[in-house]
Design a protein around this motif. Structure first.
Motif, PDB file in Angstrom:
ATOM      1  N   TYR A  99       0.833  -1.201   0.000  1.00 27.06           N
ATOM      2  CA  TYR A  99       0.000   0.000   0.000  1.00 27.06           C
ATOM      3  C   TYR A  99       0.874   1.260   0.000  1.00 27.06           C
ATOM      4  CZ  TYR A  99      -3.438   3.373   1.665  1.00 27.06           C
ATOM      5  OH  TYR A  99      -4.239   4.472   1.784  1.00 27.06           O
ATOM      6  N   TRP A 153     -12.056  19.767  -0.061  1.00 27.18           N
ATOM      7  CA  TRP A 153     -12.237  18.366   0.303  1.00 27.18           C
ATOM      8  C   TRP A 153     -12.440  18.206   1.803  1.00 27.18           C
ATOM      9  CZ3 TRP A 153     -12.994  13.899  -2.306  1.00 27.18           C
ATOM     10  CH2 TRP A 153     -12.790  13.925  -3.684  1.00 27.18           C
ATOM     11  N   LEU A 157     -15.481  16.408   3.722  1.00 23.28           N
ATOM     12  CA  LEU A 157     -15.271  15.211   4.550  1.00 23.28           C
ATOM     13  C   LEU A 157     -15.732  15.469   5.992  1.00 23.28           C
ATOM     14  CD1 LEU A 157     -11.819  13.918   3.220  1.00 23.28           C
ATOM     15  CD2 LEU A 157     -14.069  12.963   2.786  1.00 23.28           C
ATOM     16  N   MET A 160     -19.408  14.949   6.014  1.00 22.33           N
ATOM     17  CA  MET A 160     -19.743  13.517   5.992  1.00 22.33           C
ATOM     18  C   MET A 160     -19.498  12.878   7.348  1.00 22.33           C
ATOM     19  SD  MET A 160     -18.250  12.060   2.430  1.00 22.33           S
ATOM     20  CE  MET A 160     -18.912  10.429   2.708  1.00 22.33           C
ATOM     21  N   ARG A 161     -18.386  13.300   7.958  1.00 22.93           N
ATOM     22  CA  ARG A 161     -18.036  12.715   9.257  1.00 22.93           C
ATOM     23  C   ARG A 161     -19.081  13.088  10.303  1.00 22.93           C
ATOM     24  NH1 ARG A 161     -15.161   8.305   9.851  1.00 22.93           N
ATOM     25  NH2 ARG A 161     -14.931   8.028  12.067  1.00 22.93           N
ATOM     26  N   ILE A 164     -21.888  10.760   9.951  1.00 19.29           N
ATOM     27  CA  ILE A 164     -21.577   9.428  10.498  1.00 19.29           C
ATOM     28  C   ILE A 164     -21.707   9.453  12.021  1.00 19.29           C
ATOM     29  CG2 ILE A 164     -19.649   7.823  10.912  1.00 19.29           C
ATOM     30  CD1 ILE A 164     -18.757   8.362   8.026  1.00 19.29           C
TER      31      ILE A 164
ATOM     32  N   ILE B  37     -18.830   4.486   2.465  1.00 18.37           N
ATOM     33  CA  ILE B  37     -18.665   5.550   1.467  1.00 18.37           C
ATOM     34  C   ILE B  37     -17.492   6.454   1.857  1.00 18.37           C
ATOM     35  CG2 ILE B  37     -19.738   7.649   0.525  1.00 18.37           C
ATOM     36  CD1 ILE B  37     -22.433   6.127   0.728  1.00 18.37           C
ATOM     37  N   PHE B  38     -17.383   6.766   3.142  1.00 24.89           N
ATOM     38  CA  PHE B  38     -16.286   7.610   3.638  1.00 24.89           C
ATOM     39  C   PHE B  38     -14.940   6.948   3.313  1.00 24.89           C
ATOM     40  CE2 PHE B  38     -13.490   9.517   6.793  1.00 24.89           C
ATOM     41  CZ  PHE B  38     -13.899  10.843   6.760  1.00 24.89           C
ATOM     42  N   LEU B  41     -14.281   6.938  -0.470  1.00 24.96           N
ATOM     43  CA  LEU B  41     -13.881   8.258  -0.946  1.00 24.96           C
ATOM     44  C   LEU B  41     -12.434   8.569  -0.600  1.00 24.96           C
ATOM     45  CD1 LEU B  41     -16.524  11.039  -0.374  1.00 24.96           C
ATOM     46  CD2 LEU B  41     -15.236  10.544  -2.423  1.00 24.96           C
ATOM     47  N   THR B  42     -12.067   8.257   0.633  1.00 21.01           N
ATOM     48  CA  THR B  42     -10.728   8.660   1.079  1.00 21.01           C
ATOM     49  C   THR B  42      -9.645   7.663   0.674  1.00 21.01           C
ATOM     50  OG1 THR B  42     -11.311   7.723   3.198  1.00 21.01           O
ATOM     51  CG2 THR B  42     -11.425  10.099   3.014  1.00 21.01           C
ATOM     52  N   MET B  43     -10.042   6.422   0.384  1.00 23.98           N
ATOM     53  CA  MET B  43      -9.043   5.427  -0.015  1.00 23.98           C
ATOM     54  C   MET B  43      -9.195   5.111  -1.505  1.00 23.98           C
ATOM     55  SD  MET B  43      -8.141   4.465   3.275  1.00 23.98           S
ATOM     56  CE  MET B  43      -7.307   2.956   3.033  1.00 23.98           C
ATOM     57  N   SER B  51      -9.901  11.146  -6.068  1.00 27.90           N
ATOM     58  CA  SER B  51      -9.534  11.060  -4.652  1.00 27.90           C
ATOM     59  C   SER B  51      -9.182  12.430  -4.086  1.00 27.90           C
ATOM     60  CB  SER B  51      -8.352  10.116  -4.483  1.00 27.90           C
ATOM     61  OG  SER B  51      -7.224  10.680  -5.056  1.00 27.90           O
TER      62      SER B  51
END
Lengths: 317, 92
Positions: A99, A153, A157, A160-161, A164, B37-38, B41-43, B51
């Motif tokens: 990775y 971004w 995010l 979105m967080r 969640i 989804i999070f 999106l991030t990976m 990305s």
């Protein structure tokens, strides 16, 4: 603290101008750091000393460094990899090294490392001015634009967080603490923004990005273009100004470098000189509100602090 | 009498737990989906989705264990989406 960036195509003389500029600032009494963030360094050649990736003293009030971007990327990824390996055992099953091999070459990693380098030097205490000798235009523009793009971004995010965490909170209200199984281990997941590490990381990164974005657009940040009196260079200069303008970064000065200044030019370069004159005329007509300073083609490339200082006093100041 | 009360308490507790499980099962599915989804999106460097800048990804990566595990679990079950959907709505 003031920051100075010198942008331009490869070979226009960015290193010489930034080295001369830093020598001039240092001579005026400002404690100055000149940092090369161009992967193809030659700041050391301009100062006629060997400069490495550690800050070193090169003159009175003047320090210099050549940042090794590749080493920075490697060190940063190694640090994250070690942190992840020790925290999450199950990642060993995911071939984490593979990775990170991909990440090392992922698009944008160099720009990211360059931005981190800028952030690091700007945060240093004890300097009145930091001068950056930058990589060729395309990459530098991406680096200067990065805080704004990353902020878009990060903001999304964070939204979105929040969602969640709010959903997690709903489950928590009915069933008590939210537990999940990660690699056979029960872990308690918080629905609080202050306790969620991803949210915390995003929020703190957003703050850093905002600070950097504001710094790039501030009155203390001097973004300059080094160019030559040639058609292609003029087009690129105009593109730099337009691109930076969209990110609310103002170009302060254009340094028109390496042009022929002769009273009686030989026949062979008369055509070139006519092209120069045309470009200079167009530059003055098409680019308004930005100061243009001329630096003629010098008989010899300046090497060492004294010669750089001479260029600064004669053409740049 | 005491024994009867205890067993009543116990059965109420089990009933309550069952009700709570049932009440939140859909929300938990939604949560799984949001986390998936999070993570996607991030990976997304692996999946071809646009990305976020690498800096953002690198910053949150060490804290993404839960999302990585959800994403891995979800992608493992992708070949049986129909069964998953039926399971979500309690259709046997």
């Amino acid at each position: 603290m003031k920051t100075y960036f010198f942008l331009g195509k490869g070979g226009v003389g960015k290193t010489t101008v930034s080295a001369a500029w830093s020598a001039g600032l240092a001579q005026s009494g400002l404690k100055t750091l000149v940092a090369s963030i161009d992967p193809a360094h030659n700041l050391g050649d301009a100062f006629a000393v060997r400069i490495g990736d550690r800050i070193m003293h090169v003159g009175n009030n003047l320090d210099a460094v050549e940042v090794n971007i590749e080493d920075m990327i490697r060190a940063y990824l190694d640090e994250i990899s070690a942190k992840m390996k020790s925290t999450y055992r199950y990642l060993s099953a995911m071939n984490i090294d593979g990775y990170f091999d991909i990440l090392k070459n992922s698009p944008g990693i160099e720009e990211y490392a360059t931005m981190e380098a800028i952030k690091k030097f700007v945060a240093l205490k004890g300097y009145d001015a930091v001068v950056f000798d930058t990589p060729p235009t395309g990459m530098t523009i991406r680096v200067l634009a990065m805080p704004r793009v990353s902020l878009l971004w990060t903001d999304q995010l964070i939204k979105m967080r929040k969602r969640i965490l709010s959903t997690r909170g709903m489950v928590e209200n009915v069933r008590g603490k939210f537990e999940a199984e990660v690699d056979g281990e029960r872990v308690v997941l918080s629905s609080s923004e202050k306790e969620d590490p991803v949210m915390q990381e995003l929020v703190s990164y957003r703050e850093e990005l905002r600070a950097l974005r504001d710094m790039f657009s501030s009155e203390q940040s001097y973004v300059n273009v080094v160019t030559m009196a040639e058609d292609l260079a003029l087009s690129e200069t105009k593109r730099i100004i337009e691109s930076l303008d969209t990110f609310k970064i103002r170009v302060r000065t254009i340094f028109l470098n390496k042009f022929f200044a002769m009273a009686n030019p030989p026949e062979e370069i008369k055509g070139k000189m006519e092209e120069q004159e045309g470009v200079i005329k167009r530059m003055k007509a098409e680019i308004r509100g930005i100061e243009v300073k001329d630096i003629p083609l010098l008989r010899k490339s300046p090497r060492g602090i004294d010669e750089l200082l001479h260029v600064y006093l004669k053409y740049l100041v | 009498m005491r024994r009867l009360l205890d067993s009543l308490k116990k059965s109420f507790r089990t009933f309550d737990k069952g009700m709570r499980e049932d009440a939140t099962s859909l929300i938990r599915k939604q949560l799984d989906e949001e986390e998936n989804i999070f993570a996607l999106l991030t990976m997304s460097v692996f999946s071809g989705i646009p990305s976020p800048p690498t800096g953002v990804v690198l910053r949150i990566l060490p804290h993404m264990s839960r999302e990585i595990s959800v994403m891995t679990r979800r992608s493992a079950g992708l070949d049986d989406m129909f069964a998953q959907t039926l399971g979500t709505f309690d259709i046997d």
